[in-house]
Design an enzyme around this catalytic site. Structure first.
Site, short mmCIF file in Angstrom:
data_model
loop_
_atom_site.label_atom_id
_atom_site.label_comp_id
_atom_site.label_asym_id
_atom_site.label_seq_id
_atom_site.Cartn_x
_atom_site.Cartn_y
_atom_site.Cartn_z
CD GLU A 1 -2.93 -1.26 2.22
OE1 GLU A 1 -4.16 -1.33 2.02
OE2 GLU A 1 -2.43 -1.31 3.37
CD GLU B 1 -3.15 -6.04 4.29
OE1 GLU B 1 -2.58 -4.94 4.18
OE2 GLU B 1 -3.27 -6.85 3.33
#
Length: 250
Positions: free
Chosen positions: A104, A124
């Site tokens: 990210e 995640e």
């Protein structure tokens, strides 16, 4: 600036290095805040045109420091960093891996350079979280819908070679060459007029979700800013005089 992030000026390029190699450059509050300060340094310095962001040690960044998260919560400064768009071009130089919040962070950059074999992913869901740092929004802009969906749901990464095929990685290089490749690219960018480069980046970024009419409206004041800049006078003059331009960034 804290030791968690190192900055080095190379001509008109700022080399930014995430410097927590032992925990694989995992993001804690100190790293997030230092990286945010480095991006602000890039944007605020008239002597800089572009930046390169990389990681020390075996890889780029493994994401949020889960140990620190369990003890202190979400890293301070990380959310503003992930939401921030640098005014100047920023290139991610990826070795080894860019995973979870690490990918990210890379996705906040404008261009990605990666070494062969590097793993890119948003795992995640495998630890009960989800890619809340922009990965679920940004990956589908760069990858086919099904590929982004599979990465999000299976937690499985893709290799840099596959990311290059899809266009997420713009330059693929041999292991150990990511920084050199990214710096070469940044230096090519830095040969050009800084203000024009920044405005060009802004316009390309703005194409997402806007109509052509809206983009023309956005471009009009930016174009006026460029036309009346010192660099717009210097460029043609340098061309006529057959010399290298002396860009002012204004």
């Amino acid at each position: 600036m804290a030791d968690e992030v190192l900055s080095e000026i190379r001509g008109r390029v700022l080399l930014i290095t995430l410097n927590r190699p032992d925990p694989r450059n995992a993001v804690n509050s100190a790293l997030a805040q230092a990286l945010l300060a480095a991006v602000e340094q890039l944007d605020e310095s008239k002597g800089l045109t572009a930046g390169v962001l990389t990681g020390a040690g075996r890889g780029f960044c493994s994401g949020m420091d889960l140990k620190a998260f369990a003890e202190d919560g979400f890293p301070r400064g990380f959310e503003p960093l992930l939401k921030r768009e640098s005014a100047k071009p920023l290139i991610a130089a990826i070795e080894g891996f860019a995973l979870a919040g690490g990918l990210e962070v890379a996705l906040t950059c404008d261009l990605l350079v990666a070494a062969r074999g590097a793993k890119l992913g948003i795992p995640e869901v495998s630890v009960g979280l989800f890619a809340a740092g922009g990965g679920l929004m940004r990956l589908p802009r760069h990858l086919p819908y099904g590929v982004a969906m599979e990465m999000a749901l299976t937690a499985q990464p893709i290799l840099a070679e596959k990311a290059h095929e899809y266009g997420l990685v713009t330059h693929l290089c041999e292991p150990g060459e990511a920084v050199a490749t990214a710096l070469e690219l940044a230096e090519r960018i830095a040969q050009n007029a800084p203000l024009a480069v920044a405005v060009s980046k802004q316009m390309i970024r703005a194409t997402q979700g806007r109509t052509e009419a809206e983009l023309w409206e956005l471009q009009t004041p930016l174009g006026a800013k460029i036309i009346h800049s010192k660099d717009a006078k210097e460029g043609p003059l340098a061309f006529i005089q057959k010399r290298a331009p002396n860009w002012q960034g204004e």
